[in-house]
Design a protein around this motif. Structure first.
Motif, mmCIF file in Angstrom:
data_model
loop_
_atom_site.group_PDB
_atom_site.id
_atom_site.type_symbol
_atom_site.label_atom_id
_atom_site.label_comp_id
_atom_site.label_asym_id
_atom_site.label_seq_id
_atom_site.Cartn_x
_atom_site.Cartn_y
_atom_site.Cartn_z
ATOM 1 N N TYR A 34 0.829 -1.218 0.000
ATOM 2 C CA TYR A 34 0.000 0.000 0.000
ATOM 3 C C TYR A 34 0.862 1.267 0.000
ATOM 4 O O TYR A 34 0.632 2.196 -0.786
ATOM 5 C CB TYR A 34 -0.918 -0.006 1.215
ATOM 6 C CG TYR A 34 -1.928 1.115 1.225
ATOM 7 C CD1 TYR A 34 -3.177 0.946 0.640
ATOM 8 C CD2 TYR A 34 -1.642 2.343 1.827
ATOM 9 C CE1 TYR A 34 -4.108 1.960 0.643
ATOM 10 C CE2 TYR A 34 -2.569 3.369 1.832
ATOM 11 C CZ TYR A 34 -3.803 3.176 1.242
ATOM 12 O OH TYR A 34 -4.732 4.198 1.235
ATOM 13 N N TRP A 39 -0.264 0.363 -4.092
ATOM 14 C CA TRP A 39 -1.402 -0.496 -4.458
ATOM 15 C C TRP A 39 -2.606 -0.154 -3.554
ATOM 16 O O TRP A 39 -3.008 -0.945 -2.692
ATOM 17 C CB TRP A 39 -1.036 -1.957 -4.299
ATOM 18 C CG TRP A 39 -0.003 -2.443 -5.285
ATOM 19 C CD1 TRP A 39 0.646 -1.730 -6.234
ATOM 20 C CD2 TRP A 39 0.490 -3.785 -5.385
ATOM 21 N NE1 TRP A 39 1.508 -2.504 -6.940
ATOM 22 C CE2 TRP A 39 1.438 -3.797 -6.445
ATOM 23 C CE3 TRP A 39 0.245 -4.970 -4.717
ATOM 24 C CZ2 TRP A 39 2.128 -4.933 -6.833
ATOM 25 C CZ3 TRP A 39 0.914 -6.123 -5.083
ATOM 26 C CH2 TRP A 39 1.845 -6.107 -6.141
ATOM 27 N N THR A 40 -3.183 0.973 -3.760
ATOM 28 C CA THR A 40 -4.311 1.380 -2.917
ATOM 29 C C THR A 40 -5.557 0.535 -3.158
ATOM 30 O O THR A 40 -6.475 0.528 -2.336
ATOM 31 C CB THR A 40 -4.643 2.855 -3.146
ATOM 32 O OG1 THR A 40 -4.919 3.060 -4.544
ATOM 33 C CG2 THR A 40 -3.460 3.740 -2.738
ATOM 34 N N TRP A 41 -5.581 -0.163 -4.260
ATOM 35 C CA TRP A 41 -6.756 -0.969 -4.599
ATOM 36 C C TRP A 41 -6.900 -2.217 -3.707
ATOM 37 O O TRP A 41 -7.961 -2.862 -3.721
ATOM 38 C CB TRP A 41 -6.675 -1.420 -6.056
ATOM 39 C CG TRP A 41 -5.383 -2.127 -6.406
ATOM 40 C CD1 TRP A 41 -4.257 -1.558 -6.907
ATOM 41 C CD2 TRP A 41 -5.110 -3.528 -6.263
ATOM 42 N NE1 TRP A 41 -3.278 -2.490 -7.100
ATOM 43 C CE2 TRP A 41 -3.780 -3.724 -6.709
ATOM 44 C CE3 TRP A 41 -5.832 -4.626 -5.825
ATOM 45 C CZ2 TRP A 41 -3.164 -4.970 -6.708
ATOM 46 C CZ3 TRP A 41 -5.238 -5.884 -5.824
ATOM 47 C CH2 TRP A 41 -3.918 -6.045 -6.264
ATOM 48 N N ILE A 42 -5.847 -2.538 -2.940
ATOM 49 C CA ILE A 42 -5.929 -3.771 -2.121
ATOM 50 C C ILE A 42 -6.797 -3.563 -0.889
ATOM 51 O O ILE A 42 -7.153 -4.538 -0.214
ATOM 52 C CB ILE A 42 -4.533 -4.252 -1.689
ATOM 53 C CG1 ILE A 42 -3.878 -3.248 -0.747
ATOM 54 C CG2 ILE A 42 -3.656 -4.542 -2.887
ATOM 55 C CD1 ILE A 42 -2.576 -3.752 -0.148
ATOM 56 N N THR A 43 -7.142 -2.340 -0.554
ATOM 57 C CA THR A 43 -7.961 -2.090 0.645
ATOM 58 C C THR A 43 -9.375 -1.736 0.214
ATOM 59 O O THR A 43 -9.576 -0.877 -0.649
ATOM 60 C CB THR A 43 -7.388 -0.933 1.478
ATOM 61 O OG1 THR A 43 -7.365 0.249 0.687
ATOM 62 C CG2 THR A 43 -5.987 -1.259 1.952
ATOM 63 N N PRO A 44 -10.381 -2.366 0.780
ATOM 64 C CA PRO A 44 -11.767 -1.995 0.478
ATOM 65 C C PRO A 44 -12.046 -0.573 0.938
ATOM 66 O O PRO A 44 -11.296 0.012 1.726
ATOM 67 C CB PRO A 44 -12.589 -3.016 1.283
ATOM 68 C CG PRO A 44 -11.633 -4.130 1.588
ATOM 69 C CD PRO A 44 -10.280 -3.512 1.692
ATOM 70 N N ASN A 45 -13.119 -0.019 0.440
ATOM 71 C CA ASN A 45 -13.468 1.345 0.807
ATOM 72 C C ASN A 45 -13.735 1.495 2.300
ATOM 73 O O ASN A 45 -13.402 2.503 2.912
ATOM 74 C CB ASN A 45 -14.703 1.814 0.011
ATOM 75 C CG ASN A 45 -14.393 1.950 -1.469
ATOM 76 O OD1 ASN A 45 -13.256 2.239 -1.841
ATOM 77 N ND2 ASN A 45 -15.394 1.746 -2.310
#
Length: 298
Positions: A34, A39-45
């Motif tokens: 992250y 890779w910010t996409w690895i964490t859900p909103n």
């Protein structure tokens, strides 16, 4: 049983370091992905970690309360065995005053000492008859060694001896009834202890908490990393350790007879009974009370 006033942090880590190390590696990987790789996409909103943590804490609390209730009931029943054993020895000393009854009194008390040791070994699923030779004569040991339930067989022999004294008019029926009542109380305590041993915790209380704690610890870094960034491994490790310790505490209390540092100190309890009952016989060859070893009383 741990009898030290303090529990060291090292002992807690000794119990939890393996799963904690696995989760810490995951925390590092998520943080690197992250923060370092973007890779910010690895964490859900949004992961409702506070809500999940509250629910999990309540569930662990319920399980731990149930586990402690089992542990405390076992300790209470062993306390009853101590009290009733002393009452039996006291009653025999007061009622069997006829010189012809002294041998029977001695044998009954020796059988009661053997009973508490046999009960302890039976609860731990150990070989019982082999370790009773120092309490019973060869004839008395031969009479009970093949029994399925050795403690119960010992009480049958004790009841037979009381009956012989009654038929010989060395005690009266009221005294025999009083002795029988104490032995019934001992049998009730034995039955309660065997019920705890033979009835495990419900599987949903025993297995599911560990699964839920693992899932929660796996989710921690994904929920923390957007806010904690480089501190994510530390924050996840601290909270994960708390939940792992709660789960560990409940698992330790589930089986009070587990031969671990958290079991009921049955060896010390039965040693105390042996000392007290031998004292009523005037036996100078009494063992010393057990002392804690490194803060653990067995």
């Amino acid at each position: 049983m741990l009898v030290r006033p303090n529990l060291s942090f090292g002992e807690i880590l000794h119990e939890t370091w393996r799963p904690l190390a696995v989760f810490f590696v995951l925390d590092l990987l998520v943080t690197i992905a992250y923060v370092g790789l973007g890779w910010t996409w690895i964490t859900p909103n949004s992961i409702p970690l506070p809500l999940l943590g509250t629910g999990l804490a309540v569930y662990l609390g319920l399980r731990n309360n149930a586990a402690y209730a089992r542990w405390w009931e076992a300790r209470t029943l062993w306390g009853a065995v101590v009290n009733h054993s002393r009452s039996l020895a006291r009653s025999l000393s007061a009622m069997m005053t006829n010189p012809a009854s002294q041998q029977a009194r001695h044998r009954i008390i020796q059988h009661q000492i053997a009973f508490v040791h046999a009960l302890r070994m039976s609860l731990r699923r150990e070989d019982v008859p082999r370790k009773l030779r120092r309490f019973l004569s060869d004839a008395d040991l031969d009479a009970v060694k093949c029994a399925t339930n050795v403690p119960f067989a010992l009480h049958i022999r004790m009841a037979e001896m009381v009956g012989e004294e009654l038929r010989a008019n060395r005690i009266d029926s009221i005294e025999a009834t009083a002795i029988n009542d104490i032995m019934s109380d001992l049998s009730n305590a034995q039955g309660g202890l065997e019920r705890i041993r033979n009835t495990p915790m419900p599987r949903q209380y025993s297995a599911l908490p560990g699964v839920f704690v693992s899932i929660y610890c796996l989710a921690l870094p994904f929920g923390f990393v957007p806010e904690l960034n480089l501190l994510t491994p530390l924050g996840s490790a601290v909270i994960g350790l708390m939940f792992l310790t709660l789960d560990m505490s409940g698992r330790h209390l589930e089986d009070p007879f587990s031969r671990s540092t958290h079991e009921i100190p049955m060896t010390a309890i039965t040693r105390t009974i042996e000392i007290d009952l031998k004292q009523t016989l005037g036996d100078e060859n009494r063992p010393a009370p057990l002392r804690p070893v490194f803060g653990v009383l067995t």
